[in-house]
Motif scaffolding. Structure first.
Motif, PDB file in Angstrom:
ATOM      1  N   ILE A 174     -25.433   1.629 -67.809  1.00  0.00           N
ATOM      2  CA  ILE A 174     -26.184   0.767 -66.891  1.00  0.00           C
ATOM      3  C   ILE A 174     -25.748   1.113 -65.472  1.00  0.00           C
ATOM      4  CG2 ILE A 174     -26.774  -1.589 -66.268  1.00  0.00           C
ATOM      5  CD1 ILE A 174     -27.553  -0.866 -69.121  1.00  0.00           C
ATOM      6  N   PRO A 175     -26.679   1.434 -64.580  1.00  0.00           N
ATOM      7  CA  PRO A 175     -26.306   1.854 -63.214  1.00  0.00           C
ATOM      8  C   PRO A 175     -25.589   0.756 -62.435  1.00  0.00           C
ATOM      9  CG  PRO A 175     -28.552   2.511 -63.731  1.00  0.00           C
ATOM     10  CD  PRO A 175     -28.114   1.607 -64.835  1.00  0.00           C
ATOM     11  N   MET A 176     -24.908   1.194 -61.378  1.00  0.00           N
ATOM     12  CA  MET A 176     -24.180   0.330 -60.470  1.00  0.00           C
ATOM     13  C   MET A 176     -24.668   0.566 -59.046  1.00  0.00           C
ATOM     14  SD  MET A 176     -20.367   1.186 -61.941  1.00  0.00           S
ATOM     15  CE  MET A 176     -19.592  -0.233 -61.194  1.00  0.00           C
ATOM     16  N   ASP A 177     -24.323  -0.367 -58.170  1.00  0.00           N
ATOM     17  CA  ASP A 177     -24.502  -0.164 -56.742  1.00  0.00           C
ATOM     18  C   ASP A 177     -23.313  -0.784 -56.026  1.00  0.00           C
ATOM     19  OD1 ASP A 177     -24.977  -2.909 -56.639  1.00  0.00           O
ATOM     20  OD2 ASP A 177     -27.147  -2.721 -56.364  1.00  0.00           O
ATOM     21  N   GLY A 178     -23.440  -1.059 -54.731  1.00  0.00           N
ATOM     22  CA  GLY A 178     -22.313  -1.572 -53.979  1.00  0.00           C
ATOM     23  C   GLY A 178     -21.812  -2.930 -54.424  1.00  0.00           C
ATOM     24  N   ASP A 179     -22.628  -3.682 -55.167  1.00  0.00           N
ATOM     25  CA  ASP A 179     -22.229  -4.982 -55.702  1.00  0.00           C
ATOM     26  C   ASP A 179     -21.871  -4.907 -57.177  1.00  0.00           C
ATOM     27  OD1 ASP A 179     -22.451  -6.525 -53.359  1.00  0.00           O
ATOM     28  OD2 ASP A 179     -24.627  -6.633 -53.591  1.00  0.00           O
ATOM     29  N   GLY A 180     -21.573  -3.704 -57.648  1.00  0.00           N
ATOM     30  CA  GLY A 180     -21.128  -3.550 -59.026  1.00  0.00           C
ATOM     31  C   GLY A 180     -22.266  -3.372 -60.015  1.00  0.00           C
ATOM     32  N   LEU A 181     -22.020  -3.776 -61.230  1.00  0.00           N
ATOM     33  CA  LEU A 181     -22.981  -3.606 -62.320  1.00  0.00           C
ATOM     34  C   LEU A 181     -24.318  -4.258 -61.976  1.00  0.00           C
ATOM     35  CD1 LEU A 181     -23.454  -2.777 -65.352  1.00  0.00           C
ATOM     36  CD2 LEU A 181     -22.631  -5.066 -65.937  1.00  0.00           C
ATOM     37  N   ARG A 182     -25.402  -3.512 -62.191  1.00  0.00           N
ATOM     38  CA  ARG A 182     -26.755  -4.040 -61.986  1.00  0.00           C
ATOM     39  C   ARG A 182     -27.109  -4.929 -63.174  1.00  0.00           C
ATOM     40  NH1 ARG A 182     -30.557  -0.964 -59.154  1.00  0.00           N
ATOM     41  NH2 ARG A 182     -32.035  -2.499 -59.997  1.00  0.00           N
ATOM     42  N   THR A 183     -26.851  -6.218 -63.066  1.00  0.00           N
ATOM     43  CA  THR A 183     -27.094  -7.114 -64.199  1.00  0.00           C
ATOM     44  C   THR A 183     -28.580  -7.293 -64.476  1.00  0.00           C
ATOM     45  OG1 THR A 183     -26.877  -9.024 -62.705  1.00  0.00           O
ATOM     46  CG2 THR A 183     -24.919  -8.323 -63.915  1.00  0.00           C
ATOM     47  N   ASP A 184     -29.434  -7.065 -63.468  1.00  0.00           N
ATOM     48  CA  ASP A 184     -30.868  -7.086 -63.746  1.00  0.00           C
ATOM     49  C   ASP A 184     -31.237  -5.970 -64.710  1.00  0.00           C
ATOM     50  OD1 ASP A 184     -30.199  -5.253 -61.673  1.00  0.00           O
ATOM     51  OD2 ASP A 184     -32.304  -5.138 -61.060  1.00  0.00           O
ATOM     52  N   LEU A 185     -30.558  -4.820 -64.588  1.00  0.00           N
ATOM     53  CA  LEU A 185     -30.821  -3.718 -65.503  1.00  0.00           C
ATOM     54  C   LEU A 185     -30.168  -3.950 -66.861  1.00  0.00           C
ATOM     55  CD1 LEU A 185     -30.506  -0.649 -63.097  1.00  0.00           C
ATOM     56  CD2 LEU A 185     -32.543  -1.986 -63.741  1.00  0.00           C
ATOM     57  N   VAL A 186     -29.087  -4.736 -66.896  1.00  0.00           N
ATOM     58  CA  VAL A 186     -28.544  -5.156 -68.188  1.00  0.00           C
ATOM     59  C   VAL A 186     -29.588  -5.977 -68.936  1.00  0.00           C
ATOM     60  CG1 VAL A 186     -26.798  -6.574 -69.341  1.00  0.00           C
ATOM     61  CG2 VAL A 186     -26.150  -5.150 -67.404  1.00  0.00           C
ATOM     62  N   GLU A 187     -30.227  -6.900 -68.225  1.00  0.00           N
ATOM     63  CA  GLU A 187     -31.249  -7.737 -68.846  1.00  0.00           C
ATOM     64  C   GLU A 187     -32.414  -6.900 -69.351  1.00  0.00           C
ATOM     65  OE1 GLU A 187     -33.459 -12.014 -67.974  1.00  0.00           O
ATOM     66  OE2 GLU A 187     -32.554 -10.905 -66.305  1.00  0.00           O
ATOM     67  N   GLU A 188     -32.828  -5.925 -68.541  1.00  0.00           N
ATOM     68  CA  GLU A 188     -33.908  -5.042 -68.983  1.00  0.00           C
ATOM     69  C   GLU A 188     -33.501  -4.241 -70.216  1.00  0.00           C
ATOM     70  OE1 GLU A 188     -35.336  -2.502 -65.911  1.00  0.00           O
ATOM     71  OE2 GLU A 188     -35.799  -4.157 -64.530  1.00  0.00           O
ATOM     72  N   ALA A 189     -32.273  -3.744 -70.228  1.00  0.00           N
ATOM     73  CA  ALA A 189     -31.809  -2.958 -71.367  1.00  0.00           C
ATOM     74  C   ALA A 189     -31.756  -3.802 -72.631  1.00  0.00           C
ATOM     75  CB  ALA A 189     -30.435  -2.367 -71.065  1.00  0.00           C
ATOM     76  N   LEU A 190     -31.317  -5.041 -72.526  1.00  0.00           N
ATOM     77  CA  LEU A 190     -31.266  -5.920 -73.696  1.00  0.00           C
ATOM     78  C   LEU A 190     -32.665  -6.148 -74.259  1.00  0.00           C
ATOM     79  CD1 LEU A 190     -28.665  -8.569 -72.461  1.00  0.00           C
ATOM     80  CD2 LEU A 190     -28.304  -6.798 -74.189  1.00  0.00           C
ATOM     81  N   SER A 191     -33.642  -6.339 -73.386  1.00  0.00           N
ATOM     82  CA  SER A 191     -35.024  -6.546 -73.850  1.00  0.00           C
ATOM     83  C   SER A 191     -35.563  -5.281 -74.499  1.00  0.00           C
ATOM     84  CB  SER A 191     -35.906  -6.968 -72.680  1.00  0.00           C
ATOM     85  OG  SER A 191     -35.478  -8.205 -72.139  1.00  0.00           O
ATOM     86  N   ARG A 192     -35.318  -4.141 -73.876  1.00  0.00           N
ATOM     87  CA  ARG A 192     -35.807  -2.878 -74.436  1.00  0.00           C
ATOM     88  C   ARG A 192     -35.176  -2.596 -75.793  1.00  0.00           C
ATOM     89  NH1 ARG A 192     -33.279   1.795 -74.193  1.00  0.00           N
ATOM     90  NH2 ARG A 192     -32.017   1.170 -72.381  1.00  0.00           N
ATOM     91  N   LEU A 193     -33.872  -2.780 -75.886  1.00  0.00           N
ATOM     92  CA  LEU A 193     -33.186  -2.514 -77.142  1.00  0.00           C
ATOM     93  C   LEU A 193     -33.639  -3.480 -78.231  1.00  0.00           C
ATOM     94  CD1 LEU A 193     -29.627  -1.834 -75.719  1.00  0.00           C
ATOM     95  CD2 LEU A 193     -31.127  -0.151 -76.801  1.00  0.00           C
ATOM     96  N   ALA A 194     -33.891  -4.723 -77.860  1.00  0.00           N
ATOM     97  CA  ALA A 194     -34.384  -5.688 -78.850  1.00  0.00           C
ATOM     98  C   ALA A 194     -35.742  -5.248 -79.398  1.00  0.00           C
ATOM     99  CB  ALA A 194     -34.478  -7.074 -78.219  1.00  0.00           C
ATOM    100  N   ALA A 195     -36.599  -4.732 -78.506  1.00  0.00           N
ATOM    101  CA  ALA A 195     -37.906  -4.243 -78.954  1.00  0.00           C
ATOM    102  C   ALA A 195     -37.767  -3.047 -79.885  1.00  0.00           C
ATOM    103  CB  ALA A 195     -38.761  -3.878 -77.740  1.00  0.00           C
ATOM    104  N   GLU A 196     -36.680  -2.282 -79.720  1.00  0.00           N
ATOM    105  CA  GLU A 196     -36.416  -1.136 -80.590  1.00  0.00           C
ATOM    106  C   GLU A 196     -35.664  -1.525 -81.857  1.00  0.00           C
ATOM    107  OE1 GLU A 196     -34.197   1.522 -78.144  1.00  0.00           O
ATOM    108  OE2 GLU A 196     -35.850   1.897 -76.731  1.00  0.00           O
ATOM    109  N   GLY A 197     -35.337  -2.804 -81.980  1.00  0.00           N
ATOM    110  CA  GLY A 197     -34.591  -3.260 -83.138  1.00  0.00           C
ATOM    111  C   GLY A 197     -33.107  -2.953 -83.085  1.00  0.00           C
TER     112      GLY A 197
END
Length: 441
Positions: A174-197
């Motif tokens: 999951i990418p990072m920026d100056g404020d650390g872990l991109r938690t919005d992208l964590v949320e997106e990854a969780l949704s994508r992975l759930a759709a993939e089972g």
């Protein structure tokens, strides 16, 4: 004419004896072992940091590669006093086996350290480990089966990479920026992975003064991540070896503290950065059911963490305030960070960018995309006697080729400046080569 068989006056020369080291198949030939290696051994990726440790042994080289804390400032008088007390009052027990979960007073001291940062934790929530590295290993070992998906920042701690590959995890960065872990992208990854089972077993993160990125996760993102953990049942492994190594800014609550006993955070830390890495003492704070499983894994690995090291820390903390020592260290590290940032401004090309850490031990620098830091390291170490950690070692998907981790804690300011100067020369040479090959106009 041959002497008669068995004639003692004419002994026969005995046939040459077979010696194991004279085998045609030498130990250097892996053929005898290849068919015996466990399947998981084939996929283990070495820690690039450990591969570069030999650089620090070369007297001619300036190593900006290792994550070495400053241990020269630990007063010999204090060391002598503590060792004397251990030898006088606790020798037999210090030389003996100890409980796998760690000495009771050691765990009580860890509770004090975490409590000082606002985290509520009990003695039974803590297990002592052999350094922070074992804490990472036990966390992955306890939860991850071959093929399981885990989430990790990109870049991630290079020392965690062998743990991920040993247990055959599928790592989603999951990418990072100056404020650390991109938690919005964590949320997106969780949704994508759930759709993939696919359900990630856990997320591994270093929220404070990230290694190697040097950035710190903002409070807003910490709170968002905890909400995700509760809503999506996401287990978080919070690795916090650098939380006390702060030069500026205000401390932020740990993910463990924000989780507030809900049980979705496993907290890891170590004495390596606040006292000494040579002691090899770290810890895990986790729910009781998790610690029971980790205890079994630790029994199989090493039975117990060195009782000698634990006793040293206990007796040190009885006599001295560890925070005073850390404060002195932070003053040294702040000056060394500033020296590195000044040198980077002077020596790096205009296209290069780097982080400005408020604490920790590392700067993450990114060069123009046409430069590969793995190739740069070969030239920099051989021709200019300077080393660093190339960025690819912090990813498992091939990224990081134009980046590098630079350590500022392990060498004095003047040496840092000279090391970055040498690195700048190596970068200039590669840039000129790229231009000569038609890559730049």
């Amino acid at each position: 004419m041959h002497p008669p068989e068995g004639d003692p006056t004419h002994p026969r020369t005995p046939p040459p004896r077979h010696r194991p080291h004279e085998s045609a198949l030498t130990p250097g030939d892996s053929a005898r072992y290849d068919v015996r290696f466990a399947s998981r051994a084939a996929g283990i990726v070495s820690s690039v940091m450990r591969d570069l440790m030999s650089l620090s042994e070369r007297p001619d080289i300036i190593s900006l590669a290792g994550g070495f804390p400053n241990t020269e400032s630990f007063a010999r008088e204090m060391f002598d006093e503590v060792i004397e007390v251990v030898a006088r009052d606790h020798l037999a027990s210090a030389l003996q086996y100890g409980p796998t979960e760690g000495l009771l007073e050691m765990r009580e001291r860890i509770v004090e350290i975490m409590g000082g940062d606002g985290a509520r934790v009990g003695v039974d929530d803590v297990m002592v480990t052999t350094g922070g590295q074992q804490a990472i290993d036990l966390s992955i070992r306890t939860f991850v089966n071959p093929g399981d998906t885990i989430l990790a920042e990109g870049p991630t701690y290079p020392g965690a990479v062998p743990c991920f590959t040993t247990y055959e995890a599928r790592v989603e960065h999951i990418p990072m920026d100056g404020d650390g872990l991109r938690t919005d992208l964590v949320e997106e990854a969780l949704s994508r992975l759930a759709a993939e089972g696919r359900t990630p077993k856990l997320l591994y993160t270093i929220p404070n003064f990230h290694n190697p990125a040097g950035v710190t996760m903002s409070l807003e993102r910490r709170e968002h991540l905890i909400r995700l953990a509760h809503d999506r049942e996401l287990l978080i492994v919070e690795d916090n070896p650098y939380g006390q190594i702060r030069f500026e800014g205000e401390p932020l609550p740990s993910l463990w503290e924000l989780d507030d006993g809900a049980g979705w955070v496993i907290h890891l830390s170590t004495f390596s950065k606040i006292l000494s890495p040579g002691l090899r003492v770290g810890w895990v704070a986790a729910p009781a059911s998790v610690l029971r499983k980790m205890n079994l894994g630790k029994q199989a690995a090493d039975l117990c963490t060195s009782t000698m090291s634990q006793r040293f820390i206990i007796e040190y903390m009885r006599r001295y305030d560890w925070r005073d020592y850390v404060q002195r260290l932070n003053g040294i590290y702040r000056s060394r960070r500033d020296a590195m940032l000044r040198a980077l401004e002077e020596e790096m090309p205009p296209e290069a960018v780097w982080t400005r850490p408020e604490g920790g031990l590392f700067v993450w620098a990114t060069l123009p995309a046409y430069l590969d830091t793995t190739h740069l390291l070969a030239s920099a170490s051989e021709k200019h006697a300077v080393g660093f950690v190339p960025g690819r070692g912090a990813f498992l998907d091939g990224r990081g080729g134009d980046s590098m981790r630079l350590n500022f804690s392990g060498v004095p300011e003047a040496v840092i400046s000279e090391g970055v100067r040498r690195l700048g020369v190596a970068v200039s040479e590669m840039t000129e080569l790229h231009r000569a090959l038609g890559g730049l106009t």
